[in-house]
Each structure stands twice: as structure tokens, then as C-alpha cells.
Design a protein around this motif. Sequence first.
Motif, mmCIF file in Angstrom:
data_model
loop_
_atom_site.group_PDB
_atom_site.id
_atom_site.type_symbol
_atom_site.label_atom_id
_atom_site.label_comp_id
_atom_site.label_asym_id
_atom_site.label_seq_id
_atom_site.Cartn_x
_atom_site.Cartn_y
_atom_site.Cartn_z
ATOM 1 N N GLY A 162 -4.543 -0.646 4.732
ATOM 2 C CA GLY A 162 -4.485 0.306 3.628
ATOM 3 C C GLY A 162 -4.821 1.712 4.087
ATOM 4 N N PHE B 291 0.825 -1.211 0.000
ATOM 5 C CA PHE B 291 0.000 0.000 0.000
ATOM 6 C C PHE B 291 0.860 1.264 0.000
ATOM 7 N N CYS C 187 1.725 1.671 -3.517
ATOM 8 C CA CYS C 187 0.534 2.115 -4.253
ATOM 9 C C CYS C 187 0.424 3.632 -4.235
ATOM 10 N N TYR D 25 -6.698 1.506 -3.082
ATOM 11 C CA TYR D 25 -6.362 0.579 -1.996
ATOM 12 C C TYR D 25 -7.591 -0.195 -1.529
#
Length: 211
Positions: free
Chosen positions: A156, A25, A28, A108
Motif C-alpha cells: 500500500g 490500492f 483506492c 490504505y
Amino acid sequence: MVNAKSIKEKIRFLFYTSIHPFKGFWDCKYEREGSLAVANGLVVSLILSSIIKRQYTEYVFNYARPEELNVPMEIAAVLIPLLLWCVSGWLVSTLLDGKGTFRDIYIYSSYALMPVVLGNIVSTLYSQVSTLDDASLYNFIGTLTVLWAAGLMLLGTMTVHQYSMRRTLLSILAVALGMALIIFVVLVFFSVIQQIYGFIYVFSREILLRM
């Protein structure tokens, strides 16, 4: 032209994130590894796997009637909660100084649904080769994947917004309350619209009858 290697890497990163959520995450959000295309694909996969599970799970485990399948309802059952979560999460993050944008929250949150997609597929296949005596394992698969997805959603939220665990739990509670508030406002809005429409309809009929 779509790069096949790039697609393969994005899918591999998706599985990596499900197993290594903190690093996944983080990448991400801050390494721009998250992909809207993959997130959209996951949402579509969840819808399809939910329909497949509903229709093809063996009857001993399946309480749904295949002939009563309502595709729009199945789609709404996935999209509406996800949209409410993302909108409410974005609003709450602005109040709690979260670092994630709406795009980050959507990505996420979609990535966190990966275990549920796998769980739908595995439990559907498992139902084909098992009996009612194996119901405990069938239920365990569903429960495990939902808890796994919930854990990914929590991590997340914490990683993308750079929250402490305490603030993460507070934000999730606030998001849940925000979702309930949004639903309430929407229901009130449609109720008012319905009453206005009813008033206009009755009023117009009265005028026509008196003419």
C-alpha cells in the motif's frame, strides 16, 4: 438513505484489495474507490475482534484473564499505533515526495488490517474445537495474518506514494523512527507538564503555609 448495493460493492472491493493489493490500492488512491466509512468500520472491527479473541479464546491458548478486561486499553492498543503510523507516514511522505495524503494513508493502512480482523475471528473459532496439540496451527493462523497485513501495508505504501521498493523500505524505516520520535516527544511533554504542575502545587502550598 444508504445504498445497500454501494455498501456491498465497497465491502467486496475491500476483500479484492486484500488479494490484489497493487490494483486495489491503486484504485483506492487514483480511482477514489477507497472509503473512509469502510476504513473506520475496519478499525472498529479490529477493536471488537481483538476483544472477542481476548475474552473467548479457549483457556488452553489464552493467557489473558477475562475478568481483567480493560476496554479503553484495548481501544488504545489499536488506535494509538495506527494514529502514530498515519501521522509519521504523512510527515515522511512530505519529505520523500510521496503522492498520498493523510486520508490516503489512513485508508490504505486500515484496509491492510483486514487479514488481522479475519485472523482474530478464525483463531478464536478454531480454539473452540481444538486442543493443545493443535497449538502450532493456532499460532500459524495468527502469524500468517499478521505477515499478510504487513505485506499489504508495504505494498500500500509503495503503490499509493508511487515509490520503488527500495524507497518504500526506506520510508517504512523512517516512519518507524518517526513513530519512536513522536512517542519520545509526547513523553517529554507530559513529563515537563507534570514537573510544572508539581512545582506550582508545592509553591502554592508554601505560600498558603506562610500566610
